[in-house]
Design a protein around this motif. Structure first.
Motif, PDB file in Angstrom:
ATOM      1  N   LEU A  73       0.823  -1.210   0.000  1.00 19.53           N
ATOM      2  CA  LEU A  73       0.000   0.000   0.000  1.00 19.53           C
ATOM      3  C   LEU A  73       0.854   1.255   0.000  1.00 19.53           C
ATOM      4  O   LEU A  73       0.555   2.229  -0.707  1.00 19.53           O
ATOM      5  CB  LEU A  73      -0.928  -0.001   1.217  1.00 19.53           C
ATOM      6  CG  LEU A  73      -2.119  -0.955   1.150  1.00 19.53           C
ATOM      7  CD1 LEU A  73      -2.869  -0.966   2.473  1.00 19.53           C
ATOM      8  CD2 LEU A  73      -3.046  -0.559   0.019  1.00 19.53           C
ATOM      9  N   ALA A  74       1.937   1.256   0.775  1.00 22.52           N
ATOM     10  CA  ALA A  74       2.818   2.423   0.812  1.00 22.52           C
ATOM     11  C   ALA A  74       3.488   2.642  -0.544  1.00 22.52           C
ATOM     12  O   ALA A  74       3.601   3.780  -1.020  1.00 22.52           O
ATOM     13  CB  ALA A  74       3.873   2.248   1.900  1.00 22.52           C
ATOM     14  N   THR A  75       3.898   1.564  -1.188  1.00 20.23           N
ATOM     15  CA  THR A  75       4.532   1.675  -2.502  1.00 20.23           C
ATOM     16  C   THR A  75       3.542   2.182  -3.542  1.00 20.23           C
ATOM     17  O   THR A  75       3.865   3.052  -4.351  1.00 20.23           O
ATOM     18  CB  THR A  75       5.105   0.319  -2.929  1.00 20.23           C
ATOM     19  OG1 THR A  75       5.989  -0.154  -1.908  1.00 20.23           O
ATOM     20  CG2 THR A  75       5.864   0.427  -4.233  1.00 20.23           C
ATOM     21  N   ARG A  76       2.321   1.655  -3.519  1.00 22.76           N
ATOM     22  CA  ARG A  76       1.299   2.124  -4.465  1.00 22.76           C
ATOM     23  C   ARG A  76       0.988   3.597  -4.243  1.00 22.76           C
ATOM     24  O   ARG A  76       0.823   4.352  -5.203  1.00 22.76           O
ATOM     25  CB  ARG A  76       0.022   1.305  -4.300  1.00 22.76           C
ATOM     26  CG  ARG A  76       0.110  -0.062  -4.896  1.00 22.76           C
ATOM     27  CD  ARG A  76      -1.226  -0.776  -4.826  1.00 22.76           C
ATOM     28  NE  ARG A  76      -1.048  -2.182  -5.130  1.00 22.76           N
ATOM     29  CZ  ARG A  76      -1.590  -3.160  -4.449  1.00 22.76           C
ATOM     30  NH1 ARG A  76      -2.378  -2.905  -3.429  1.00 22.76           N
ATOM     31  NH2 ARG A  76      -1.383  -4.414  -4.793  1.00 22.76           N
ATOM     32  N   SER A  77       0.913   4.008  -2.984  1.00 23.94           N
ATOM     33  CA  SER A  77       0.637   5.407  -2.680  1.00 23.94           C
ATOM     34  C   SER A  77       1.747   6.308  -3.212  1.00 23.94           C
ATOM     35  O   SER A  77       1.492   7.358  -3.796  1.00 23.94           O
ATOM     36  CB  SER A  77       0.488   5.585  -1.168  1.00 23.94           C
ATOM     37  OG  SER A  77       0.379   6.932  -0.831  1.00 23.94           O
ATOM     38  N   TYR A  78       2.986   5.881  -3.027  1.00 25.98           N
ATOM     39  CA  TYR A  78       4.121   6.650  -3.524  1.00 25.98           C
ATOM     40  C   TYR A  78       4.086   6.754  -5.049  1.00 25.98           C
ATOM     41  O   TYR A  78       4.262   7.836  -5.615  1.00 25.98           O
ATOM     42  CB  TYR A  78       5.420   5.988  -3.069  1.00 25.98           C
ATOM     43  CG  TYR A  78       6.659   6.658  -3.600  1.00 25.98           C
ATOM     44  CD1 TYR A  78       7.123   7.836  -3.046  1.00 25.98           C
ATOM     45  CD2 TYR A  78       7.357   6.110  -4.664  1.00 25.98           C
ATOM     46  CE1 TYR A  78       8.256   8.452  -3.533  1.00 25.98           C
ATOM     47  CE2 TYR A  78       8.489   6.717  -5.156  1.00 25.98           C
ATOM     48  CZ  TYR A  78       8.939   7.885  -4.586  1.00 25.98           C
ATOM     49  OH  TYR A  78      10.048   8.494  -5.074  1.00 25.98           O
ATOM     50  N   LEU A  79       3.841   5.630  -5.716  1.00 25.34           N
ATOM     51  CA  LEU A  79       3.797   5.643  -7.180  1.00 25.34           C
ATOM     52  C   LEU A  79       2.636   6.490  -7.691  1.00 25.34           C
ATOM     53  O   LEU A  79       2.764   7.192  -8.696  1.00 25.34           O
ATOM     54  CB  LEU A  79       3.693   4.215  -7.715  1.00 25.34           C
ATOM     55  CG  LEU A  79       4.941   3.354  -7.515  1.00 25.34           C
ATOM     56  CD1 LEU A  79       4.686   1.928  -7.975  1.00 25.34           C
ATOM     57  CD2 LEU A  79       6.125   3.943  -8.252  1.00 25.34           C
ATOM     58  N   ARG A  80       1.489   6.442  -6.991  1.00 23.98           N
ATOM     59  CA  ARG A  80       0.351   7.256  -7.390  1.00 23.98           C
ATOM     60  C   ARG A  80       0.691   8.741  -7.253  1.00 23.98           C
ATOM     61  O   ARG A  80       0.388   9.535  -8.145  1.00 23.98           O
ATOM     62  CB  ARG A  80      -0.869   6.906  -6.541  1.00 23.98           C
ATOM     63  CG  ARG A  80      -2.135   7.640  -6.939  1.00 23.98           C
ATOM     64  CD  ARG A  80      -3.331   7.280  -6.086  1.00 23.98           C
ATOM     65  NE  ARG A  80      -3.065   7.512  -4.673  1.00 23.98           N
ATOM     66  CZ  ARG A  80      -2.997   6.566  -3.748  1.00 23.98           C
ATOM     67  NH1 ARG A  80      -3.168   5.301  -4.078  1.00 23.98           N
ATOM     68  NH2 ARG A  80      -2.756   6.863  -2.480  1.00 23.98           N
ATOM     69  N   ASP A  81       1.367   9.119  -6.153  1.00 20.76           N
ATOM     70  CA  ASP A  81       1.753  10.511  -5.976  1.00 20.76           C
ATOM     71  C   ASP A  81       2.732  10.961  -7.055  1.00 20.76           C
ATOM     72  O   ASP A  81       2.620  12.057  -7.605  1.00 20.76           O
ATOM     73  CB  ASP A  81       2.379  10.729  -4.601  1.00 20.76           C
ATOM     74  CG  ASP A  81       1.353  10.726  -3.487  1.00 20.76           C
ATOM     75  OD1 ASP A  81       0.149  10.819  -3.798  1.00 20.76           O
ATOM     76  OD2 ASP A  81       1.751  10.633  -2.311  1.00 20.76           O
ATOM     77  N   ARG A  82       3.703  10.113  -7.362  1.00 20.62           N
ATOM     78  CA  ARG A  82       4.678  10.463  -8.403  1.00 20.62           C
ATOM     79  C   ARG A  82       4.005  10.582  -9.770  1.00 20.62           C
ATOM     80  O   ARG A  82       4.335  11.470 -10.563  1.00 20.62           O
ATOM     81  CB  ARG A  82       5.792   9.417  -8.471  1.00 20.62           C
ATOM     82  CG  ARG A  82       6.802   9.560  -7.372  1.00 20.62           C
ATOM     83  CD  ARG A  82       7.523  10.859  -7.514  1.00 20.62           C
ATOM     84  NE  ARG A  82       8.606  10.938  -6.555  1.00 20.62           N
ATOM     85  CZ  ARG A  82       9.393  11.964  -6.438  1.00 20.62           C
ATOM     86  NH1 ARG A  82       9.223  13.012  -7.199  1.00 20.62           N
ATOM     87  NH2 ARG A  82      10.343  11.973  -5.541  1.00 20.62           N
ATOM     88  N   THR A  83       3.064   9.690 -10.058  1.00 21.35           N
ATOM     89  CA  THR A  83       2.351   9.751 -11.333  1.00 21.35           C
ATOM     90  C   THR A  83       1.531  11.025 -11.424  1.00 21.35           C
ATOM     91  O   THR A  83       1.518  11.691 -12.462  1.00 21.35           O
ATOM     92  CB  THR A  83       1.437   8.516 -11.485  1.00 21.35           C
ATOM     93  OG1 THR A  83       2.236   7.342 -11.385  1.00 21.35           O
ATOM     94  CG2 THR A  83       0.709   8.524 -12.804  1.00 21.35           C
ATOM     95  N   ASN A  84       0.832  11.364 -10.338  1.00 27.51           N
ATOM     96  CA  ASN A  84       0.049  12.603 -10.333  1.00 27.51           C
ATOM     97  C   ASN A  84       0.946  13.828 -10.495  1.00 27.51           C
ATOM     98  O   ASN A  84       0.581  14.780 -11.183  1.00 27.51           O
ATOM     99  CB  ASN A  84      -0.766  12.708  -9.039  1.00 27.51           C
ATOM    100  CG  ASN A  84      -1.896  11.724  -9.003  1.00 27.51           C
ATOM    101  OD1 ASN A  84      -2.316  11.197 -10.026  1.00 27.51           O
ATOM    102  ND2 ASN A  84      -2.394  11.435  -7.810  1.00 27.51           N
ATOM    103  N   GLN A  85       2.122  13.785  -9.873  1.00 29.65           N
ATOM    104  CA  GLN A  85       3.045  14.906 -10.009  1.00 29.65           C
ATOM    105  C   GLN A  85       3.518  15.036 -11.453  1.00 29.65           C
ATOM    106  O   GLN A  85       3.562  16.137 -12.010  1.00 29.65           O
ATOM    107  CB  GLN A  85       4.246  14.731  -9.092  1.00 29.65           C
ATOM    108  CG  GLN A  85       5.220  15.884  -9.194  1.00 29.65           C
ATOM    109  CD  GLN A  85       6.532  15.612  -8.484  1.00 29.65           C
ATOM    110  OE1 GLN A  85       6.845  14.476  -8.165  1.00 29.65           O
ATOM    111  NE2 GLN A  85       7.294  16.655  -8.230  1.00 29.65           N
ATOM    112  N   ALA A  86       3.865  13.916 -12.068  1.00 29.36           N
ATOM    113  CA  ALA A  86       4.335  13.959 -13.459  1.00 29.36           C
ATOM    114  C   ALA A  86       3.225  14.424 -14.396  1.00 29.36           C
ATOM    115  O   ALA A  86       3.468  15.237 -15.303  1.00 29.36           O
ATOM    116  CB  ALA A  86       4.841  12.586 -13.881  1.00 29.36           C
ATOM    117  N   THR A  87       2.016  13.935 -14.171  1.00 27.50           N
ATOM    118  CA  THR A  87       0.892  14.354 -15.003  1.00 27.50           C
ATOM    119  C   THR A  87       0.637  15.842 -14.845  1.00 27.50           C
ATOM    120  O   THR A  87       0.412  16.552 -15.829  1.00 27.50           O
ATOM    121  CB  THR A  87      -0.367  13.556 -14.617  1.00 27.50           C
ATOM    122  OG1 THR A  87      -0.094  12.167 -14.739  1.00 27.50           O
ATOM    123  CG2 THR A  87      -1.541  13.916 -15.502  1.00 27.50           C
ATOM    124  N   GLY A  88       0.675  16.327 -13.610  1.00 27.30           N
ATOM    125  CA  GLY A  88       0.477  17.753 -13.373  1.00 27.30           C
ATOM    126  C   GLY A  88       1.560  18.603 -14.015  1.00 27.30           C
ATOM    127  O   GLY A  88       1.276  19.672 -14.567  1.00 27.30           O
TER     128      GLY A  88
END
Length: 194
Positions: free
Chosen positions: A21-36
């Motif tokens: 869950l922590a890894t998925r959360s980190y990857l989701r945050d990084r993906t959102n940052q890159a998309t933004g």
């Protein structure tokens, strides 16, 4: 009562779940940052292009008027010099604004190592839920699973064979409908004569 090894397996499974869950959360945050970031750059590029077009049009009109006024009052040489200085000033301002837009600070969020450290240190079960979790784990681990005889019986049971006639009929129907649609489309198409 649960065996210590089954409790250890259950605890490790819970910790592994927390790490996932922590890894998925980190990857989701990084993906959102890159998309933004990509969306921000695309928007900025589009707006810079539009602003550039309007700026060029306005500058051409203004420079033509300025050139004509300076030429009438001071001469041709001074008119070219004034227009060149104005264009250099506009170019410097545009470059400064563009570079300031690209140097924004990215949002700060916890690193992956920090999230994994928290996931490993925290207890997945609240203190008031320990008894309920223990009872549930005991019930799951003590439930008899499928025996070998049941597994063999399930493997030897025959699955119903598919009827190849039905498949063939479906394919013939699909081909017929496709041919009918193509023929109808060809007939309705406007005819062009050579």
């Amino acid at each position: 009562m649960l065996a210590p090894s089954s409790l250890l397996r259950t605890g490790l499974a819970l910790k592994l779940s927390q790490i996932k869950l922590a890894t998925r959360s980190y990857l989701r945050d990084r993906t959102n940052q890159a998309t933004g970031t990509v969306a921000s750059y695309a928007t900025a590029a589009g707006l810079f292009a539009a602003a550039g077009i309007f700026l060029i049009a306005a500058c051409l009109v203004g420079i033509a008027a300025l050139f004509r006024w300076i030429e009438i009052h001071y001469g041709l040489f001074w008119a070219f010099g004034a227009v060149s200085a104005l264009l250099l000033l506009i170019a410097a301002i545009c470059a400064a604004v563009a570079s300031s837009q690209l140097k924004r600070r990215p949002p700060h969020f916890p690193s992956l190592t920090s999230r994994l450290r928290v996931a490993l240190k925290t207890n997945p079960v609240a203190s008031d839920q320990i008894e309920a979790v223990r009872d549930t784990a005991a019930g799951i681990l003590t439930t008899p699973s499928a025996t070998r005889a049941n597994r063999r019986r399930m493997k030897t049971q025959r699955r119903p064979a598919r009827n190849n006639r039905e498949i063939g009929a479906g394919l013939i129907l699909a081909a017929t409908l496709l041919g009918w649609a193509a023929t109808r489309r060809r007939q309705q198409a406007p005819r062009t004569e050579a």
